[in-house]
Design a protein around this motif. Structure first.
Motif, PDB file in Angstrom:
ATOM      1  N   ILE A  30       0.848  -1.200   0.000  1.00 19.48           N
ATOM      2  CA  ILE A  30       0.000   0.000   0.000  1.00 19.48           C
ATOM      3  C   ILE A  30       0.884   1.251   0.000  1.00 19.48           C
ATOM      4  N   CYS A  31       1.958   1.241   0.773  1.00 19.07           N
ATOM      5  CA  CYS A  31       2.872   2.393   0.817  1.00 19.07           C
ATOM      6  C   CYS A  31       3.469   2.677  -0.557  1.00 19.07           C
ATOM      7  N   ARG A  32       3.884   1.635  -1.260  1.00 14.92           N
ATOM      8  CA  ARG A  32       4.448   1.824  -2.609  1.00 14.92           C
ATOM      9  C   ARG A  32       3.410   2.449  -3.538  1.00 14.92           C
ATOM     10  N   MET A  33       2.181   1.995  -3.438  1.00 17.09           N
ATOM     11  CA  MET A  33       1.121   2.541  -4.291  1.00 17.09           C
ATOM     12  C   MET A  33       0.874   4.023  -3.973  1.00 17.09           C
ATOM     13  N   VAL A  34       0.783   4.345  -2.689  1.00 19.03           N
ATOM     14  CA  VAL A  34       0.520   5.727  -2.281  1.00 19.03           C
ATOM     15  C   VAL A  34       1.664   6.643  -2.723  1.00 19.03           C
ATOM     16  N   ARG A  35       2.918   6.208  -2.508  1.00 20.25           N
ATOM     17  CA  ARG A  35       4.073   6.998  -2.950  1.00 20.25           C
ATOM     18  C   ARG A  35       4.088   7.153  -4.465  1.00 20.25           C
ATOM     19  N   TYR A 124      -6.405   6.031  -5.763  1.00 18.23           N
ATOM     20  CA  TYR A 124      -6.207   7.412  -6.176  1.00 18.23           C
ATOM     21  C   TYR A 124      -7.483   8.235  -5.980  1.00 18.23           C
ATOM     22  N   ALA A 125      -8.630   7.677  -6.331  1.00 18.61           N
ATOM     23  CA  ALA A 125      -9.897   8.399  -6.185  1.00 18.61           C
ATOM     24  C   ALA A 125     -10.143   8.788  -4.728  1.00 18.61           C
ATOM     25  N   VAL A 126      -9.865   7.879  -3.808  1.00 18.80           N
ATOM     26  CA  VAL A 126     -10.059   8.162  -2.382  1.00 18.80           C
ATOM     27  C   VAL A 126      -9.065   9.215  -1.902  1.00 18.80           C
ATOM     28  N   LEU A 127      -7.793   9.055  -2.251  1.00 20.75           N
ATOM     29  CA  LEU A 127      -6.770  10.009  -1.815  1.00 20.75           C
ATOM     30  C   LEU A 127      -7.046  11.407  -2.359  1.00 20.75           C
ATOM     31  N   ALA A 128      -7.380  11.508  -3.633  1.00 17.32           N
ATOM     32  CA  ALA A 128      -7.630  12.814  -4.241  1.00 17.32           C
ATOM     33  C   ALA A 128      -8.879  13.472  -3.664  1.00 17.32           C
ATOM     34  N   ALA A 129      -9.911  12.671  -3.376  1.00 12.72           N
ATOM     35  CA  ALA A 129     -11.145  13.232  -2.809  1.00 12.72           C
ATOM     36  C   ALA A 129     -10.913  13.777  -1.406  1.00 12.72           C
ATOM     37  N   ILE A 130     -10.073  13.113  -0.635  1.00  7.43           N
ATOM     38  CA  ILE A 130      -9.859  13.510   0.756  1.00  7.43           C
ATOM     39  C   ILE A 130      -8.728  14.527   0.901  1.00  7.43           C
ATOM     40  N   LEU A 131      -7.616  14.291   0.220  1.00  7.91           N
ATOM     41  CA  LEU A 131      -6.422  15.132   0.401  1.00  7.91           C
ATOM     42  C   LEU A 131      -6.224  16.181  -0.681  1.00  7.91           C
TER      43      LEU A 131
END
Length: 159
Positions: A30-35, A124-131
């Motif tokens: 998950i960390c690799r994906m987020v980075r 990506y959709a979740v991260l972009a919507a929140i952050l």
């Protein structure tokens, strides 16, 4: 999903993502994906460590991605304690398809859920919507991260 305003989507750079999972392999994946998507990452091995990080860290995460079923503190309890400590930190559950995870997800209907295996587009959709958009989308680099480009546009060379 509208947690964006409460999680500080306008902050620049976006606040880091705290990834919480007792399984080292899944946590690192998950960390690799987020980075790869252009967001900063911190990790915690347990729910207790995650709550401690949110309470005491000088770097406040904008989002906590937490495994639904962990021991001794499950993802729902982590969410409650994180919200008690810092109201502006969003929490998203990472859940398997099993009955135990389904029961926990049903107990916390207000929390967004990502199902394993986590797909890059959904993450990506979740991260972009929140952050908000990641560093690469705000012009720190020319063009999008190679992970956001279509496969035929990916190249290891940067001309």
């Amino acid at each position: 999903m509208s947690p964006r305003s409460s999680a500080g989507a306008g902050a620049w750079p976006p606040r880091p993502v705290l990834v919480v999972d007792t399984d080292q392999t899944l946590r690192e994946s998950i960390c690799r994906m987020v980075r790869g998507l252009g967001y900063r990452v911190r990790t915690a091995r347990t729910g207790i460590e995650a709550v401690r990080t949110v309470r005491q860290s000088g770097i406040e995460p904008g989002l906590v991605l937490v495994r639904a079923t962990m021991s001794p503190m499950d993802g729902g309890e982590v969410a409650e304690r994180v919200r008690d400590a810092k109201a502006g930190v969003a929490v998203v559950l990472l859940a398997d398809a099993g009955a135990e995870d389904a029961e926990l997800v049903d107990a916390y209907p207000e929390l967004p859920v990502l199902r394993h295996p986590v797909r890059l587009g959904e993450l990506y959709a979740v991260l972009a919507a929140i952050l908000g958009p990641p560093v690469v989308a705000r012009g720190r680099r020319e063009g999008a991260s190679r992970w956001l480009r279509r496969p035929h546009e990916r190249s290891e060379r940067h001309d």
